[in-house]
Design a protein around this motif. Structure first.
Motif, PDB file in Angstrom:
ATOM      1  N   PHE A  34      -3.521  -4.465  -2.118  1.00 51.76           N
ATOM      2  CA  PHE A  34      -4.592  -3.542  -1.753  1.00 51.76           C
ATOM      3  C   PHE A  34      -5.961  -4.094  -2.149  1.00 51.76           C
ATOM      4  CE2 PHE A  34      -1.621   0.392  -2.135  1.00 51.76           C
ATOM      5  CZ  PHE A  34      -1.078   0.090  -0.900  1.00 51.76           C
ATOM      6  N   ASN A  35      -6.013  -4.893  -3.192  1.00 53.60           N
ATOM      7  CA  ASN A  35      -7.285  -5.405  -3.702  1.00 53.60           C
ATOM      8  C   ASN A  35      -7.385  -6.919  -3.563  1.00 53.60           C
ATOM      9  OD1 ASN A  35      -5.336  -5.997  -5.569  1.00 53.60           O
ATOM     10  ND2 ASN A  35      -6.544  -5.404  -7.356  1.00 53.60           N
ATOM     11  N   ALA A  71      -3.153  -0.436   5.142  1.00 55.24           N
ATOM     12  CA  ALA A  71      -4.474  -0.727   5.709  1.00 55.24           C
ATOM     13  C   ALA A  71      -5.512   0.272   5.222  1.00 55.24           C
ATOM     14  CB  ALA A  71      -4.408  -0.729   7.230  1.00 55.24           C
ATOM     15  N   LEU A  72      -5.152   1.541   5.198  1.00 58.78           N
ATOM     16  CA  LEU A  72      -6.072   2.577   4.736  1.00 58.78           C
ATOM     17  C   LEU A  72      -6.441   2.367   3.269  1.00 58.78           C
ATOM     18  CD1 LEU A  72      -7.598   5.250   5.128  1.00 58.78           C
ATOM     19  CD2 LEU A  72      -5.454   6.447   4.597  1.00 58.78           C
ATOM     20  N   SER A 153     -10.729   2.865   9.470  1.00 64.55           N
ATOM     21  CA  SER A 153      -9.694   2.954   8.433  1.00 64.55           C
ATOM     22  C   SER A 153      -8.869   1.686   8.298  1.00 64.55           C
ATOM     23  CB  SER A 153      -8.761   4.128   8.731  1.00 64.55           C
ATOM     24  OG  SER A 153      -8.200   4.016  10.031  1.00 64.55           O
ATOM     25  N   HIS A 154      -9.299   0.596   8.927  1.00 65.16           N
ATOM     26  CA  HIS A 154      -8.603  -0.691   8.809  1.00 65.16           C
ATOM     27  C   HIS A 154      -9.645  -1.788   8.617  1.00 65.16           C
ATOM     28  CE1 HIS A 154      -8.691   1.031  12.909  1.00 65.16           C
ATOM     29  NE2 HIS A 154      -9.350  -0.086  13.215  1.00 65.16           N
ATOM     30  N   CYS A 155     -10.405  -1.634   7.537  1.00 74.36           N
ATOM     31  CA  CYS A 155     -11.489  -2.552   7.202  1.00 74.36           C
ATOM     32  C   CYS A 155     -11.294  -3.110   5.798  1.00 74.36           C
ATOM     33  CB  CYS A 155     -12.845  -1.829   7.232  1.00 74.36           C
ATOM     34  SG  CYS A 155     -13.378  -1.274   8.851  1.00 74.36           S
ATOM     35  N   GLU A 156     -12.053  -4.144   5.482  1.00 73.05           N
ATOM     36  CA  GLU A 156     -12.207  -4.620   4.109  1.00 73.05           C
ATOM     37  C   GLU A 156     -13.658  -5.036   3.944  1.00 73.05           C
ATOM     38  OE1 GLU A 156      -8.926  -7.269   2.526  1.00 73.05           O
ATOM     39  OE2 GLU A 156      -8.229  -7.033   4.594  1.00 73.05           O
ATOM     40  N   VAL A 157     -14.377  -4.337   3.071  1.00 73.10           N
ATOM     41  CA  VAL A 157     -15.768  -4.697   2.826  1.00 73.10           C
ATOM     42  C   VAL A 157     -15.806  -5.917   1.914  1.00 73.10           C
ATOM     43  CG1 VAL A 157     -16.433  -2.291   3.110  1.00 73.10           C
ATOM     44  CG2 VAL A 157     -16.120  -3.207   0.800  1.00 73.10           C
ATOM     45  N   ASN A 158     -16.824  -6.736   2.107  1.00 73.65           N
ATOM     46  CA  ASN A 158     -16.922  -7.983   1.358  1.00 73.65           C
ATOM     47  C   ASN A 158     -17.954  -7.850   0.241  1.00 73.65           C
ATOM     48  OD1 ASN A 158     -16.578 -10.761   0.700  1.00 73.65           O
ATOM     49  ND2 ASN A 158     -16.209 -11.239   2.857  1.00 73.65           N
TER      50      ASN A 158
END
Length: 391
Positions: A34-35, A71-72, A153-158
């Protein structure tokens, strides 16, 4: 560091069989932490920037319906891990009437166990399926942050994603800002980002969103200093930040829009024509899984109905050209638009002609006296139309 997950043999067969559930590799998603770490793909100049300690706070609003649990939660974890705590007021997860069990008690339990002390994360559950547009309005009305930041709901912030967005709005509350959207591969979940200048949003003759190169009038400044905001004629609509009060003043989304479709172009037009500005930030990167199809059922597409409302309210005389190409849309009943016309007058919004001349001069949209036509297998036919874009 955002590496791909590669399957072979029986595992690949299993992954392929699951693909249709979410329109991405669910098995790969479930195997990734998740991380997980991501590569810092910002331009080098962005990495040495310092932002004011005091900036507006934000409510991050994430709409989901039958999203993959992994993903969420990876979206949520990335926001918490890479956002300054004093700027992240809350994360609102708006459940648009999901039916899958893992998004009910299991999700509630996970949120209460893992996020009670690190950030305010809460779930707003809609009793019936409302669609993306109305779910976002619900989230906005219940948010307490100064700035609304919408994410899929299927993102990853950088790393360093949030401060550039908030800082631009802090300078002018009428600025609406999008991050550079990187690709998370739908097949292997690899994070694919670049430190090159981003593309900006545009639209063509169908009024559907598309990506385009930075316009000539903005390109030299962007090359000289990629840390500055880059003007964008439209936005994709899934990921952006906007001052909450300004969003309300603009009427949020047209309440007559149904489910999804055209809301991003409408908000882009509202922003530019009614006194605001829309920018993309090369210093803010967010990864997004671009799905090849929508894995949901029972909602249909309301794109043409919403487009009819968009055309009638915002294009003025230019709608004649749109209807020339799309006569079927003219016959659609789009409902009462008088409130939206009144809102446009109240906000003293400029014309579509002004928008093309000042915001999107490289638009393919024809001006008065333009010639347009099409090429078929046996003929090459031009048709001459003349109309005024002035309102």
């Amino acid at each position: 560091m955002g590496k791909p997950v590669i399957f072979e043999g029986d595992m690949k067969t299993h992954a392929d069989a699951l693909y249709h559930k979410n329109a991405f590799n669910l098995l790969a998603s479930d195997m990734i932490a998740f991380n997980r770490s991501l590569p810092d793909v910002r331009p080098q100049q962005c990495k040495s920037l310092f932002y004011p300690e005091v900036l507006p706070t934000t409510s991050v609003i994430i709409i989901f319906h039958n999203e993959a649990f992994s993903a969420l939660l990876r979206t949520v974890h990335s926001v918490i891990n890479r956002s300054p705590r004093h700027l992240l007021k809350e994360i609102i997860l708006v459940d648009d009437a999901s039916t899958q069990e893992h998004l009910k008690v299991k999700l509630d339990d996970y949120i209460s166990r893992h996020f009670h002390s690190s950030a305010r994360v809460r779930i707003e559950r809609l009793p019936t399926r409302s669609g993306l547009i109305r779910a976002r309005i619900h989230g906005a009305l219940n948010a307490i942050g100064d700035i609304l930041t919408f994410l899929d709901s299927h993102c990853e912030v950088n790393v360093g994603w949030l401060e550039p967005l908030l800082a631009v709005i802090d300078k002018d509350r009428r600025n609406v800002v999008t991050p550079t959207i990187d690709v998370i591969d739908d097949n292997d979940l690899a994070y694919k980002g670049s430190d090159q200048l981003p593309q900006v949003g545009s639209f063509g003759w169908t009024m559907a969103f598309r990506w385009t190169a930075i316009q000539t009038m903005d390109l030299e400044e962007a090359k000289r200093n990629p840390t500055l905001p880059i003007r964008s004629p439209t936005m994709a609509g899934g990921l952006f930040s906007i001052d909450k009060g300004y969003f309300m003043e603009l009427g949020m989304y047209d309440p007559g829009f149904q489910i999804w479709g055209a809301e991003n172009i409408e908000l882009s037009f509202k922003t530019w024509m009614c006194g605001g500005s829309l920018y993309t930030m090369a210093c803010s990167h967010v990864g997004h899984i671009f799905r090849k199809f929508a894995p949901y059922t029972g909602m249909g597409s309301y794109f043409h109905r919403n487009n009819k409302r968009l055309i009638e309210v915002w294009l003025g005389d230019a709608r004649a050209f749109y209807y020339k190409l799309h006569p079927d849309v003219m016959r659609i009943d789009a409902g009462d638009i008088q409130d939206q016309i009144n809102l446009r007058k109240k906000l003293d919004c400029k014309s579509f002609d002004w928008y093309l001349d000042n915001v999107f001069p490289e638009s393919p949209w024809p001006r008065k006296g333009s010639i347009f036509g099409f090429v078929s297998k046996s003929t090459f036919r031009f048709e001459f139309i003349e109309y005024s874009l002035a309102e």
